[in-house]
Scaffold this active site. Structure first.
Site, PDB file in Angstrom:
ATOM      1  N   VAL A 291      10.208  -6.066   1.304  1.00 48.78           N
ATOM      2  CA  VAL A 291      11.078  -5.095   1.996  1.00 48.78           C
ATOM      3  C   VAL A 291      11.589  -5.596   3.341  1.00 48.78           C
ATOM      4  CG1 VAL A 291      10.089  -3.059   0.849  1.00 48.78           C
ATOM      5  CG2 VAL A 291       9.146  -3.825   3.063  1.00 48.78           C
TER       6      VAL A 291
ATOM      7  N   GLY B 153       3.097  -0.933   3.498  1.00 49.92           N
ATOM      8  CA  GLY B 153       2.703  -1.053   4.901  1.00 49.92           C
ATOM      9  C   GLY B 153       1.622  -2.099   5.073  1.00 49.92           C
TER      10      GLY B 153
ATOM     11  N   TYR C  49       0.765  -1.130  14.805  1.00 48.14           N
ATOM     12  CA  TYR C  49       0.716  -0.260  13.616  1.00 48.14           C
ATOM     13  C   TYR C  49       1.001   1.209  13.979  1.00 48.14           C
ATOM     14  CZ  TYR C  49      -1.344   1.851   9.376  1.00 48.14           C
ATOM     15  OH  TYR C  49      -1.571   2.577   8.228  1.00 48.14           O
TER      16      TYR C  49
ATOM     17  N   ARG D 267      -0.607  -1.082  -5.858  1.00 46.42           N
ATOM     18  CA  ARG D 267      -2.041  -0.863  -5.601  1.00 46.42           C
ATOM     19  C   ARG D 267      -2.227   0.219  -4.544  1.00 46.42           C
ATOM     20  NH1 ARG D 267      -3.534  -4.606  -1.098  1.00 46.42           N
ATOM     21  NH2 ARG D 267      -1.695  -5.855  -0.648  1.00 46.42           N
ATOM     22  N   GLY D 268      -3.477   0.610  -4.362  1.00 44.06           N
ATOM     23  CA  GLY D 268      -3.826   1.550  -3.317  1.00 44.06           C
ATOM     24  C   GLY D 268      -3.101   2.888  -3.457  1.00 44.06           C
TER      25      GLY D 268
END
Ligand code: NDP
Length: 229
Positions: free
Chosen positions: A44, A72, A135, A7-8
């Site tokens: 991951v 992410g 982040y 997605r994205g």
């Protein structure tokens, strides 16, 4: 190999690479890839799952020549309230997860003396962002990783670059309140948020033969938001 490809931004990258004729494996938690790509479930943060996913991709498509480490997450919080778990979770996916995939991918790239690694960073990696110490630290670190990999593997025909998106229309930004989005838009010279395919276009170039002499670079795709950073 594209992580976070379901997605994205990742899905747009997968679609571009499939359209360009690549055999694409897409990793995400559920293994649901866009049409034309091989979907492999993989967290991951788990070394065994990453190894198994690379083995499955290689069995289907041959050695990994291109890695787009894009998966992410965010867990935003002001520093005084940020928990160890929020720090560890973001670093675990955004930094250690990328390192794990890069390490595994470098094996076949070195052997082939050809490879392309692209990491999805962020404008806030170098610009900074209140409430995103975890982040932005993870994304800034990807610059050091790409540059160190460039020094280690540059003579083997392997490039490593960071694409640094600004604010892009995806589920990650859909959760932001309207007034926050309006505030961001006011700071973006282009006057709008970006679209996932605008990131995919830069990635498609960086993995192409034309980009063989570009390595250790940070390519902003942010409508001008991060200029000078
Ligand atoms: P989304 O939230 O839409 O998608 C995140 C992707 O990462 C999903 O495919 C998700 O898979 C995958 N993912 C998350 N955790 C893991 C994990 N542990 N293992 C495997 N896959 C995982 O994000 P975007 O498309 O917006 O972002 C993609 C990248 O771009 C991220 O690295 C993000 O930080 C970066 N970025 C985004 C910006 C934006 O404005 N949107 C701006 C700057 C950078 P699943 O669906 O299975 O959870």
């Amino acid at each position: 190999m594209v992580t976070g490809g379901n997605r994205g931004i990742g899905a747009a990258i997968v679609q571009r690479l499939v359209a360009a004729g690549h055999k694409v494996a897409s990793l995400d938690m559920g293994g649901e890839a866009p049409e034309g790509a091989l979907g492999i479930p993989c967290n991951v943060t788990d070394a065994e799952q990453v190894e198994a996913a690379f083995a499955a991709a290689e069995q289907a498509h041959g050695p990994v020549e291109i890695l787009v480490a894009n998966a992410g997450i965010t867990k935003d919080q002001l520093i005084l309230r940020m928990t160890d778990a929020e720090w560890d979770a973001v670093i675990g996916v955004n930094l250690t997860g990328v390192w794990r995939c890069a390490k595994r991918a470098s094996r076949s790239m070195i052997r082939k003396r050809w490879g392309r690694m692209v990491f999805t960073g962020s404008v806030v990696g170098l610009f900074g962002s209140a409430g995103q110490v975890n982040y932005s630290s993870s994304k800034a670190a990807l610059v050091g990783m790409a540059r160190s990999l460039t020094r280690e593997l540059g003579s083997r025909g392997v490039t490593a670059n960071v694409v640094a998106p600004g604010f892009i229309n995806t589920e990650m930004t859909a959760v932001l309140p309207d007034d926050v989005v309006a505030g961001y838009k006011a700071q973006i010279p282009a006057g709008r948020l970006g679209e996932p395919d605008e990131i995919a276009a830069a990635v498609a170039f960086l993995v192409s033969e034309d980009a063989a002499f570009i390595s250790g670079a940070v390519i902003p795709v942010d409508g001008g938001l991060g200029m000078g950073h």
